[in-house]
Design a protein around this motif. Sequence first.
Motif, short mmCIF file in Angstrom:
data_model
loop_
_atom_site.label_atom_id
_atom_site.label_comp_id
_atom_site.label_asym_id
_atom_site.label_seq_id
_atom_site.Cartn_x
_atom_site.Cartn_y
_atom_site.Cartn_z
N GLU A 83 55.18 43.60 97.43
CA GLU A 83 55.56 44.39 96.25
C GLU A 83 54.67 44.02 95.08
O GLU A 83 54.24 42.86 94.97
CB GLU A 83 57.01 44.10 95.85
CG GLU A 83 58.05 44.66 96.75
CD GLU A 83 58.25 46.15 96.60
OE1 GLU A 83 57.78 46.75 95.61
OE2 GLU A 83 58.87 46.73 97.49
N LEU A 84 54.45 44.96 94.19
CA LEU A 84 53.72 44.69 92.95
C LEU A 84 54.63 44.92 91.76
O LEU A 84 55.54 45.75 91.81
CB LEU A 84 52.51 45.62 92.80
CG LEU A 84 51.43 45.55 93.85
CD1 LEU A 84 50.29 46.48 93.47
CD2 LEU A 84 50.92 44.16 94.05
N GLY A 85 54.37 44.20 90.70
CA GLY A 85 55.11 44.42 89.46
C GLY A 85 56.38 43.61 89.41
O GLY A 85 56.39 42.42 89.72
N GLN A 86 57.46 44.27 89.03
CA GLN A 86 58.75 43.61 88.84
C GLN A 86 59.85 44.40 89.55
O GLN A 86 60.64 45.07 88.91
CB GLN A 86 59.00 43.45 87.35
CG GLN A 86 57.97 42.55 86.71
CD GLN A 86 57.68 42.87 85.26
OE1 GLN A 86 58.42 43.57 84.60
NE2 GLN A 86 56.59 42.35 84.77
N PRO A 87 59.90 44.29 90.87
CA PRO A 87 60.88 45.06 91.64
C PRO A 87 62.30 44.56 91.39
O PRO A 87 62.51 43.42 90.97
CB PRO A 87 60.46 44.83 93.09
CG PRO A 87 59.74 43.52 93.06
CD PRO A 87 59.07 43.46 91.72
N SER A 88 63.26 45.39 91.72
CA SER A 88 64.67 45.02 91.55
C SER A 88 65.09 44.00 92.59
O SER A 88 64.50 43.91 93.68
CB SER A 88 65.56 46.26 91.66
OG SER A 88 65.59 46.71 93.00
N LYS A 116 63.72 35.55 84.75
CA LYS A 116 65.01 35.01 84.28
C LYS A 116 66.17 35.89 84.74
O LYS A 116 67.23 35.38 85.08
CB LYS A 116 65.03 34.89 82.76
CG LYS A 116 64.18 33.77 82.23
CD LYS A 116 64.18 33.78 80.71
CE LYS A 116 63.12 32.84 80.18
NZ LYS A 116 62.97 32.97 78.72
N ARG A 117 65.99 37.20 84.72
CA ARG A 117 67.05 38.15 85.09
C ARG A 117 67.35 38.18 86.58
O ARG A 117 68.42 38.58 86.99
CB ARG A 117 66.66 39.58 84.68
CG ARG A 117 66.96 39.96 83.29
CD ARG A 117 66.85 41.48 83.09
NE ARG A 117 65.91 42.16 83.95
CZ ARG A 117 64.68 42.50 83.62
NH1 ARG A 117 64.20 42.22 82.45
NH2 ARG A 117 63.91 43.15 84.48
N ASN A 118 66.40 37.80 87.41
CA ASN A 118 66.53 37.96 88.86
C ASN A 118 66.69 36.61 89.56
O ASN A 118 65.89 36.24 90.42
CB ASN A 118 65.32 38.72 89.41
CG ASN A 118 65.33 40.15 88.94
OD1 ASN A 118 66.08 40.97 89.45
ND2 ASN A 118 64.52 40.46 87.95
N THR A 123 66.98 32.55 95.84
CA THR A 123 67.77 32.12 97.00
C THR A 123 67.27 32.74 98.31
O THR A 123 67.73 32.35 99.37
CB THR A 123 69.26 32.50 96.82
OG1 THR A 123 69.39 33.92 96.81
CG2 THR A 123 69.83 31.90 95.54
N LEU A 124 66.36 33.68 98.24
CA LEU A 124 65.84 34.34 99.43
C LEU A 124 64.70 33.50 100.02
O LEU A 124 63.63 33.39 99.43
CB LEU A 124 65.35 35.75 99.10
CG LEU A 124 66.40 36.69 98.50
CD1 LEU A 124 65.76 37.98 98.03
CD2 LEU A 124 67.52 36.96 99.50
#
Length: 176
Positions: A83-88, A116-118, A123-124
């Motif tokens: 993934e690129l960027g800031q995926p959910s 910080k939000r993710n 944990t993955l």
Amino acid sequence: MALKATIYKADLNIANMDSHHYADYQLTLALHPSETIERLMVRILAFARFADENLQFTKDLFETDEPALWQKDLTGQLEQWIELGQPSEDKLKKASARCKHVVVVTYGQQVDEWWKRNNKVKTLSNVEVWQLAPETTSQLEKLCERTMQLQLNVMDGEWTLLNDHEQVDVSWTKLH
């Protein structure tokens, strides 16, 4: 009338002395009208970091269930999801369940806030997160041409991407 993608071609020569990977790749990339040159060049760097004959660019801007790049084995099973960027977090959890190895190549000014939000991403166990320094991505545009001849040199953790006229020192930080 819809705008069409612009095709870019890159001959990428990789000389990675750290991992002993030496190869040439002929890449064809479609720049979607909503995509920036910065993101196009980050896609090339992501490819270079995980370069393999089976690594492919996808239709990620058109197909939200696809990453920017993926690698499948001979049976069609996903081996690597990039993934690129800031995926959910949700997208990364789904990718983590579908694939052995998931990578996020993040860049831009909002990376710290996204990280910080993710918290659950940490944990993955099969997810790796790499950050490209803002100085790196801001300089990548000067290497971009419709037809590119790019050389990537890696030695002692130092990454340099160059063409006949310019060179960019690539700075990576592993977040997870």
